[in-house]
Design a protein around this motif. Structure first.
Motif, PDB file in Angstrom:
ATOM      1  N   LYS A 176       0.835  -1.204   0.000  1.00  0.00           N
ATOM      2  CA  LYS A 176       0.000   0.000   0.000  1.00  0.00           C
ATOM      3  C   LYS A 176       0.868   1.251   0.000  1.00  0.00           C
ATOM      4  O   LYS A 176       0.578   2.220  -0.693  1.00  0.00           O
ATOM      5  N   ILE A 177       1.947   1.238   0.773  1.00  0.00           N
ATOM      6  CA  ILE A 177       2.839   2.395   0.834  1.00  0.00           C
ATOM      7  C   ILE A 177       3.499   2.627  -0.519  1.00  0.00           C
ATOM      8  O   ILE A 177       3.625   3.767  -0.969  1.00  0.00           O
ATOM      9  N   SER A 178       3.906   1.565  -1.204  1.00  0.00           N
ATOM     10  CA  SER A 178       4.499   1.710  -2.539  1.00  0.00           C
ATOM     11  C   SER A 178       3.507   2.367  -3.496  1.00  0.00           C
ATOM     12  O   SER A 178       3.871   3.245  -4.277  1.00  0.00           O
ATOM     13  N   ALA A 179       2.249   1.949  -3.425  1.00  0.00           N
ATOM     14  CA  ALA A 179       1.219   2.535  -4.281  1.00  0.00           C
ATOM     15  C   ALA A 179       0.989   4.003  -3.928  1.00  0.00           C
ATOM     16  O   ALA A 179       0.836   4.853  -4.819  1.00  0.00           O
ATOM     17  N   LEU A 180       0.974   4.340  -2.645  1.00  0.00           N
ATOM     18  CA  LEU A 180       0.779   5.728  -2.227  1.00  0.00           C
ATOM     19  C   LEU A 180       1.944   6.610  -2.667  1.00  0.00           C
ATOM     20  O   LEU A 180       1.739   7.743  -3.118  1.00  0.00           O
ATOM     21  N   LYS A 181       3.170   6.111  -2.540  1.00  0.00           N
ATOM     22  CA  LYS A 181       4.336   6.875  -2.986  1.00  0.00           C
ATOM     23  C   LYS A 181       4.263   7.129  -4.489  1.00  0.00           C
ATOM     24  O   LYS A 181       4.501   8.240  -4.949  1.00  0.00           O
ATOM     25  N   ARG A 182       3.927   6.093  -5.236  1.00  0.00           N
ATOM     26  CA  ARG A 182       3.815   6.216  -6.680  1.00  0.00           C
ATOM     27  C   ARG A 182       2.749   7.251  -7.037  1.00  0.00           C
ATOM     28  O   ARG A 182       2.979   8.128  -7.886  1.00  0.00           O
ATOM     29  N   LEU A 183       1.583   7.171  -6.393  1.00  0.00           N
ATOM     30  CA  LEU A 183       0.506   8.118  -6.637  1.00  0.00           C
ATOM     31  C   LEU A 183       0.956   9.540  -6.335  1.00  0.00           C
ATOM     32  O   LEU A 183       0.753  10.453  -7.133  1.00  0.00           O
ATOM     33  N   PHE A 184       1.592   9.726  -5.186  1.00  0.00           N
ATOM     34  CA  PHE A 184       2.031  11.069  -4.797  1.00  0.00           C
ATOM     35  C   PHE A 184       2.988  11.659  -5.830  1.00  0.00           C
ATOM     36  O   PHE A 184       2.810  12.783  -6.293  1.00  0.00           O
ATOM     37  N   PHE A 185       4.005  10.898  -6.214  1.00  0.00           N
ATOM     38  CA  PHE A 185       5.010  11.432  -7.130  1.00  0.00           C
ATOM     39  C   PHE A 185       4.476  11.608  -8.548  1.00  0.00           C
ATOM     40  O   PHE A 185       4.805  12.592  -9.225  1.00  0.00           O
ATOM     41  N   LEU A 186       3.628  10.702  -9.023  1.00  0.00           N
ATOM     42  CA  LEU A 186       3.050  10.866 -10.354  1.00  0.00           C
ATOM     43  C   LEU A 186       2.145  12.096 -10.428  1.00  0.00           C
ATOM     44  O   LEU A 186       2.230  12.885 -11.379  1.00  0.00           O
ATOM     45  N   VAL A 187       1.287  12.254  -9.439  1.00  0.00           N
ATOM     46  CA  VAL A 187       0.400  13.422  -9.425  1.00  0.00           C
ATOM     47  C   VAL A 187       1.222  14.703  -9.254  1.00  0.00           C
ATOM     48  O   VAL A 187       0.927  15.730  -9.876  1.00  0.00           O
ATOM     49  N   SER A 188       2.285  14.653  -8.455  1.00  0.00           N
ATOM     50  CA  SER A 188       3.145  15.826  -8.266  1.00  0.00           C
ATOM     51  C   SER A 188       3.806  16.237  -9.577  1.00  0.00           C
ATOM     52  O   SER A 188       3.857  17.429  -9.909  1.00  0.00           O
ATOM     53  N   VAL A 189       4.307  15.264 -10.326  1.00  0.00           N
ATOM     54  CA  VAL A 189       4.925  15.569 -11.618  1.00  0.00           C
ATOM     55  C   VAL A 189       3.879  16.139 -12.576  1.00  0.00           C
ATOM     56  O   VAL A 189       4.134  17.120 -13.283  1.00  0.00           O
ATOM     57  N   PHE A 190       2.688  15.543 -12.582  1.00  0.00           N
ATOM     58  CA  PHE A 190       1.601  16.044 -13.433  1.00  0.00           C
ATOM     59  C   PHE A 190       1.271  17.496 -13.088  1.00  0.00           C
ATOM     60  O   PHE A 190       1.160  18.346 -13.976  1.00  0.00           O
ATOM     61  N   ILE A 191       1.114  17.791 -11.808  1.00  0.00           N
ATOM     62  CA  ILE A 191       0.797  19.164 -11.382  1.00  0.00           C
ATOM     63  C   ILE A 191       1.942  20.108 -11.756  1.00  0.00           C
ATOM     64  O   ILE A 191       1.705  21.240 -12.197  1.00  0.00           O
ATOM     65  N   GLN A 214       2.724   6.321   6.789  1.00  0.00           N
ATOM     66  CA  GLN A 214       3.985   5.717   7.172  1.00  0.00           C
ATOM     67  C   GLN A 214       3.976   4.228   6.857  1.00  0.00           C
ATOM     68  O   GLN A 214       2.948   3.563   6.975  1.00  0.00           O
ATOM     69  N   PHE A 215       5.162   3.734   6.451  1.00  0.00           N
ATOM     70  CA  PHE A 215       5.349   2.301   6.329  1.00  0.00           C
ATOM     71  C   PHE A 215       5.387   1.754   7.751  1.00  0.00           C
ATOM     72  O   PHE A 215       6.086   2.283   8.616  1.00  0.00           O
ATOM     73  N   ILE A 216       4.635   0.704   8.007  1.00  0.00           N
ATOM     74  CA  ILE A 216       4.558   0.108   9.341  1.00  0.00           C
ATOM     75  C   ILE A 216       4.872  -1.379   9.246  1.00  0.00           C
ATOM     76  O   ILE A 216       4.341  -2.080   8.391  1.00  0.00           O
ATOM     77  N   GLU A 217       5.713  -1.833  10.154  1.00  0.00           N
ATOM     78  CA  GLU A 217       5.934  -3.263  10.344  1.00  0.00           C
ATOM     79  C   GLU A 217       5.781  -3.524  11.833  1.00  0.00           C
ATOM     80  O   GLU A 217       6.487  -2.941  12.645  1.00  0.00           O
ATOM     81  N   PHE A 218       4.824  -4.377  12.185  1.00  0.00           N
ATOM     82  CA  PHE A 218       4.525  -4.669  13.587  1.00  0.00           C
ATOM     83  C   PHE A 218       4.646  -6.159  13.831  1.00  0.00           C
ATOM     84  O   PHE A 218       4.162  -6.968  13.047  1.00  0.00           O
ATOM     85  N   SER A 219       5.287  -6.514  14.945  1.00  0.00           N
ATOM     86  CA  SER A 219       5.387  -7.914  15.339  1.00  0.00           C
ATOM     87  C   SER A 219       5.332  -7.994  16.862  1.00  0.00           C
ATOM     88  O   SER A 219       5.921  -7.159  17.558  1.00  0.00           O
ATOM     89  N   ASP A 220       4.614  -9.010  17.363  1.00  0.00           N
ATOM     90  CA  ASP A 220       4.550  -9.230  18.813  1.00  0.00           C
ATOM     91  C   ASP A 220       5.025 -10.645  19.162  1.00  0.00           C
ATOM     92  O   ASP A 220       4.647 -11.215  20.170  1.00  0.00           O
ATOM     93  N   GLU A 221       5.871 -11.191  18.311  1.00  0.00           N
ATOM     94  CA  GLU A 221       6.351 -12.557  18.504  1.00  0.00           C
ATOM     95  C   GLU A 221       7.614 -12.584  19.362  1.00  0.00           C
ATOM     96  O   GLU A 221       8.272 -11.570  19.563  1.00  0.00           O
ATOM     97  N   GLU A 222       7.945 -13.788  19.845  1.00  0.00           N
ATOM     98  CA  GLU A 222       9.148 -14.042  20.635  1.00  0.00           C
ATOM     99  C   GLU A 222       9.220 -13.170  21.897  1.00  0.00           C
ATOM    100  O   GLU A 222      10.282 -12.685  22.279  1.00  0.00           O
ATOM    101  N   ASN A 223       8.075 -12.934  22.514  1.00  0.00           N
ATOM    102  CA  ASN A 223       7.990 -12.182  23.774  1.00  0.00           C
ATOM    103  C   ASN A 223       8.536 -10.758  23.687  1.00  0.00           C
ATOM    104  O   ASN A 223       8.996 -10.196  24.681  1.00  0.00           O
ATOM    105  N   LYS A 224       8.518 -10.193  22.500  1.00  0.00           N
ATOM    106  CA  LYS A 224       8.930  -8.798  22.362  1.00  0.00           C
ATOM    107  C   LYS A 224       8.014  -8.097  21.366  1.00  0.00           C
ATOM    108  O   LYS A 224       7.344  -8.738  20.555  1.00  0.00           O
ATOM    109  N   ILE A 225       7.989  -6.796  21.460  1.00  0.00           N
ATOM    110  CA  ILE A 225       7.199  -5.982  20.542  1.00  0.00           C
ATOM    111  C   ILE A 225       8.175  -5.242  19.643  1.00  0.00           C
ATOM    112  O   ILE A 225       9.133  -4.631  20.122  1.00  0.00           O
ATOM    113  N   LEU A 226       7.922  -5.312  18.339  1.00  0.00           N
ATOM    114  CA  LEU A 226       8.756  -4.645  17.359  1.00  0.00           C
ATOM    115  C   LEU A 226       7.863  -3.795  16.473  1.00  0.00           C
ATOM    116  O   LEU A 226       6.886  -4.286  15.907  1.00  0.00           O
TER     117      LEU A 226
END
Length: 149
Positions: A8-23, A58-70
């Protein structure tokens, strides 16, 4: 549980930059035609740019495995060098997770508070806006379950 929104973030970045160049191209053409139209198109670009910074995808990566939060995150739309951030700690230190919703629940910020020897410490807020609502709910349920252990 692992969650990330890279596609989703890749698509949003692409959309932002393409529309910015168009404008930008349209602005250049309008400046050549009439100064007033060019200024108006610069105003439109400013609003477009401001929108992406207020929403704070924001790009988000969330993990709650191995008894830790990342939680790894970085701004999706940025100029210049990117700032990559990471929050990682043992689950036992989680004290509080505050979800702040705005604009009818469309924009969500997460603030994590952990226990330290000197008392509670708060991490900077992380925008979860780019995540689908289902993933935001999964993160909220996971953090709530860890707090209630």
């Amino acid at each position: 549980m692992n969650i990330n929104n890279k596609k989703k973030i890749s698509a949003l970045k692409r959309l932002f930059f393409l529309v910015s160049v168009f404008i930008a191209v349209i602005s250049l053409v309008l400046f050549l035609i009439d100064l007033l139209y060019g200024i108006i198109s610069i105003g439109i670009f400013s609003l477009w740019y401001l929108y992406f910074h207020v929403v704070d995808y924001q790009f988000i990566e969330f993990s709650d495995e191995e008894n830790k939060i990342l939680l790894r995150y970085y701004k999706a739309v940025r100029f210049g060098r990117g700032e990559y951030n990471s929050i990682e700690f043992p689950q036992a230190l989680l004290f509080q997770a505050n979800f702040e919703n705005s604009v009818f629940g469309k924009l969500t910020d997460l603030t994590i508070v952990i226990k330290t020897k000197r008392g509670p410490a708060e991490y900077p807020s992380v925008s979860l806006t780019a995540l689908p609502k289902e993933d935001r709910i999964k993160i909220k349920e996971s953090l709530s379950e860890i707090i209630n252990k």
